[in-house]
Design an enzyme around this catalytic site. Sequence first.
Site, PDB file in Angstrom:
ATOM      1  N   ILE A 731      19.284  49.013 -15.487  1.00 47.40           N
ATOM      2  CA  ILE A 731      20.022  49.256 -16.729  1.00 47.40           C
ATOM      3  C   ILE A 731      21.118  48.223 -16.952  1.00 47.40           C
ATOM      4  CG2 ILE A 731      19.569  51.731 -16.767  1.00 47.40           C
ATOM      5  CD1 ILE A 731      22.311  52.175 -15.524  1.00 47.40           C
ATOM      6  N   GLY A 732      21.276  47.280 -16.034  1.00 46.24           N
ATOM      7  CA  GLY A 732      22.290  46.246 -16.217  1.00 46.24           C
ATOM      8  C   GLY A 732      22.165  45.166 -15.168  1.00 46.24           C
ATOM      9  N   SER A 736      26.898  39.605  -9.788  1.00 51.36           N
ATOM     10  CA  SER A 736      26.889  40.117  -8.423  1.00 51.36           C
ATOM     11  C   SER A 736      25.618  40.874  -8.075  1.00 51.36           C
ATOM     12  CB  SER A 736      28.091  41.044  -8.211  1.00 51.36           C
ATOM     13  OG  SER A 736      28.042  42.114  -9.136  1.00 51.36           O
ATOM     14  N   GLY A 737      24.766  41.172  -9.046  1.00 49.74           N
ATOM     15  CA  GLY A 737      23.544  41.902  -8.744  1.00 49.74           C
ATOM     16  C   GLY A 737      23.080  42.722  -9.924  1.00 49.74           C
ATOM     17  N   VAL A 739      22.163  46.789 -11.647  1.00 50.48           N
ATOM     18  CA  VAL A 739      22.543  48.198 -11.662  1.00 50.48           C
ATOM     19  C   VAL A 739      21.319  49.004 -12.050  1.00 50.48           C
ATOM     20  CG1 VAL A 739      24.056  49.948 -12.645  1.00 50.48           C
ATOM     21  CG2 VAL A 739      24.916  47.632 -12.281  1.00 50.48           C
ATOM     22  N   ASP A 857      40.175  42.685 -14.064  1.00 53.71           N
ATOM     23  CA  ASP A 857      39.021  42.429 -14.937  1.00 53.71           C
ATOM     24  C   ASP A 857      38.842  43.578 -15.919  1.00 53.71           C
ATOM     25  OD1 ASP A 857      36.926  41.021 -15.998  1.00 53.71           O
ATOM     26  OD2 ASP A 857      35.471  41.603 -14.473  1.00 53.71           O
TER      27      ASP A 857
END
Length: 1018
Positions: A731-732, A736-737, A739, A857
């Site tokens: 879903i994302g 960094s990787g 989701v 952030d």
Amino acid sequence: MQIQRKNRNKRPLRTQHISIFGRMFVFFLFFLFLLSPPRFSLSLTQDGLFLLEARSSISDPQNSLSSWNPAASTPCQWRGVTCNNHSAAVIAIDLSYSFLSGPFPAALCRLPSLSSLNLSYNLINSTLSAVSLCRSLLHLDLSQNALVGPIDSLAALTSLLHLDLSQNALVGPIDSLAALTSLRYLDLSGNNLSGEIPETLAALPHLETLNLVSNLLTGTIPASLGNLTSLKRLQLAYNLFKPGPMPSELGKLGNLETLFLALCNLQGPIPDTFSNLVNLTSLDLSQNSITGNIPQWFTRLTRVTQIELYQNSLSGELPRGMSKMTSLKLFDASRNELTGTIPTELCELPLQSLNLFENKLEGFLPGAIARSPNLSELKLFSNRLIGTLPSDLGSNSPLNHIDVSYNRFYGEIPANICRRGQLEQLILIYNSFSGEIPESLGKCKSLMRVRLRNNNLSGSVPEGVWSLPRLHLLELLENHFSGHISKAISGSSSLSNLLLSNNRFSGSIPGEIGLLDNLVEFAASNNNLSGQIPGSMVKLKQLVNLDLSSNNLSGDLNFGGIGYLSKVTDLNLSHNRLDGNVPSELGSFPVLNYLDLSWNNFSGEIPLQLQNLRLSELNLSYNQLSGDIPPLYANAKYKTSFIGNPGLCSHLPGLCNSYSRNKNWRHTWILWSIFVLAGVVFIIGVAWFYLRYRKVKKLKKRLCTSSWKSFHKLQFSGLEVAKLLNEANVIGKGASGKVYKVVLSNGEVVAVKKMSVGAPKKVDENGGSRKDEFDAEVEALGRIRHKNIVRLWCCCNSGNDKLLVFEYMPNGSLGDLLQGSKKSLLDWPKRCKIAVDAAEGLSYLHHDCVPPIVHRDVKSNNILVDEDFAAKVADFGVAKMVTKAGQGTESMSVIAGSYGYIAPEYAYTLRVTEKCDIYSFGVVILELVTGRPPIDTEYGENGLVKWVSSALEHEGVDHVVDPTLDYRFREEISKVLSVGLQCTSSNPITRPTMRKVVKMLREVTAVPKRTSVNDGNE
């Protein structure tokens, strides 16, 4: 004769024609005048015409210049205008606080006699090029406007004596000022000026005031400033200077009265040459890294009224002979490493404020401190002081604030501590005070905060203390108080925190407590209270935390009007003798997070309505409950929540006695048979599993050797989560990787962030050792419990893959909602709720976490929204804990954050500060109001912040606000927009704290309030 007569007859006819023509021309002019009346009166002076021209070039929304009447003969009676008494020429203009906006009115520079111009506290927003035409000016004040650009074009103002451009948005280096040789006053504070302080400033021989506070200046403080021998006020605080010593050359400024060098990165000792500054009245060297002792020559500063040395690394004892400093009113050397005792002579000075907290001072408090006639503030907490407080403390001085917490004081509280009737804060926590609270405190109507926690005080609380009208906080925790909670407590209408736990209070809770409309927290655990919980408590609309555990309370819970308690998040009534049914109304508490009713006599079934709650902790153990456990809680995660209730039946092993000892042996034999059969089936299944799913077994092997760590009670296994990760559930994606959305076998949905070995690293403040985002998120989220911070269920570090398992937020991120197909769902009330929720989450990070956490952030994509449009702050991969004691900022070696959200000063300084988060959150507010992204081609090289500022200036509010929002909320939208603009101020000093942001947002919205109590000394 005839000829002459004839000629005479012709001349009147021509004159008549001319007369008729002239009359027609005059009539025509008059007609034109009626159709288009002249703009200015023909009788108004030339100066008045120039002023009217200036008025026409700026915006005056409040009609502040309504008195500027064109029909007047002179402008001398107009608002803000001062004229020469003889010539009526305009010599001074003061239009401060007039709400004017637009470019600088250049027509003012055409006034030949103008010598003073004050346009401060307006919205003048142009560069300074037009100002250079005002060559007759001696005094120019353009502070608190929106001036932009560099400082240039000022060289022509050679006669200028006073120049104030403070609190604007000026950028670039300081230059073009060397030609202003007549200058006596220069204030450029509160801008974004950068570069080093130019040596040319030392060429201004008449300069008396130099104020460069709160800019982005770098380099070091130049030694050449020591040549400004006329200087009386030198203010350079809050800049980005390189670490270095204080220039000893400043000791040549013999006329100096004010020296303000706070937070200038100063190191080393205080130069001995400063002993020549005998005319000093104010000395502020706070928030630096100054070392060494406080010099003995300080005692020669006989004119000084305030000395601020707090938050440094000063050591040694206070200098002897301070009795010579007969003008000293404020002395603050807190948060250093001072040792020794407090000199008696210091207490004999006309001090108004004495702050020596967080040092290593020891010994007795001088009795002379009680004889100080002007002392209003005494802060000595966190030292090693011992003994008793002087018995006459407060008798002779207008004490307002006393804090001697975290010491070794004993004895009684001085009876006359509020004799002058001005005491507002009495903070004595963590000492060994004994005896009773003096009756005189009950007459101290000025008291607002009383903190007596963790002492040896005893006896009854005076009746008057319960009813103090201005009291906000009454903290009597961990003493030996006895007696009753007085019915007079109804008179304490301002009380928000009533903390009585761990004492010996007895009797019933008075029903009058329900009259405390502002009560947020009521904690009275571990006492001897008895009787019923008064039904009037349901009227406490602001109550957030109620803890009455470990008492002798009895009866049932009469929560018929429970709808009032809409803000309760923590409810602890354990270890009492309460009976009856568990109220089903508890299920209607919208934000209840912690519920503990254990160790009581509740009976009946557990109401199904409790499934409506989102609890992080539930404890109904050791009661007389029966029936079935609601399905939501009938799992291993809540097993310990129901033990000690013999009547509860469930399939959970060990929770209920499923089998008794007198069961038929046949049943036992059947069970053993089933067990053996199950064992055979299990062995066959394992073999099949090994042969058929070798790849899954390999994954299992890897995960079994990994480190799974849980942060909450779980009803799923890490292995199940890992097995369900597949590309169809992504879903994302990010740097960094990925989701994943994972639906578990029990129906629960979680979000899993899978981070690879090459995920971005988090650089520490020294640019050395690194932490990856995985470690940063685990470090930050593993210890956080807050309704507006996304929950980290568990994590796994298997070497190659790192998994973070979060609660799933069905509506995704705020950024996706604002820019996606679901934008129509975000009406204004929902946007307000999201703004308040996110602000509360950040406020918790900044003010309630120890140490504080800076997110670094903050953006709309890192604010997640659940199905009820409640918002939670997420993604702590670059979060930073501010761990340096006494330091508000830390420097990083790289920029963290997202383009469009990064505070301007962060890009220059790389300093980690809460103000950076506040700026980023301000951008989020602007997104909510405008519906626009932070970066767009429409903005050109600028971002949303500058686009909004420009649009407000030229188009107005209506052009800025998202057109899809309901116009009925226009006033509320405008106020929230104002909060966003304050947060995105270019000057970090002027940005509000997140706690203030939450307060401002609550004031303009109807979102329910959640109050957190700061347990600090301040």
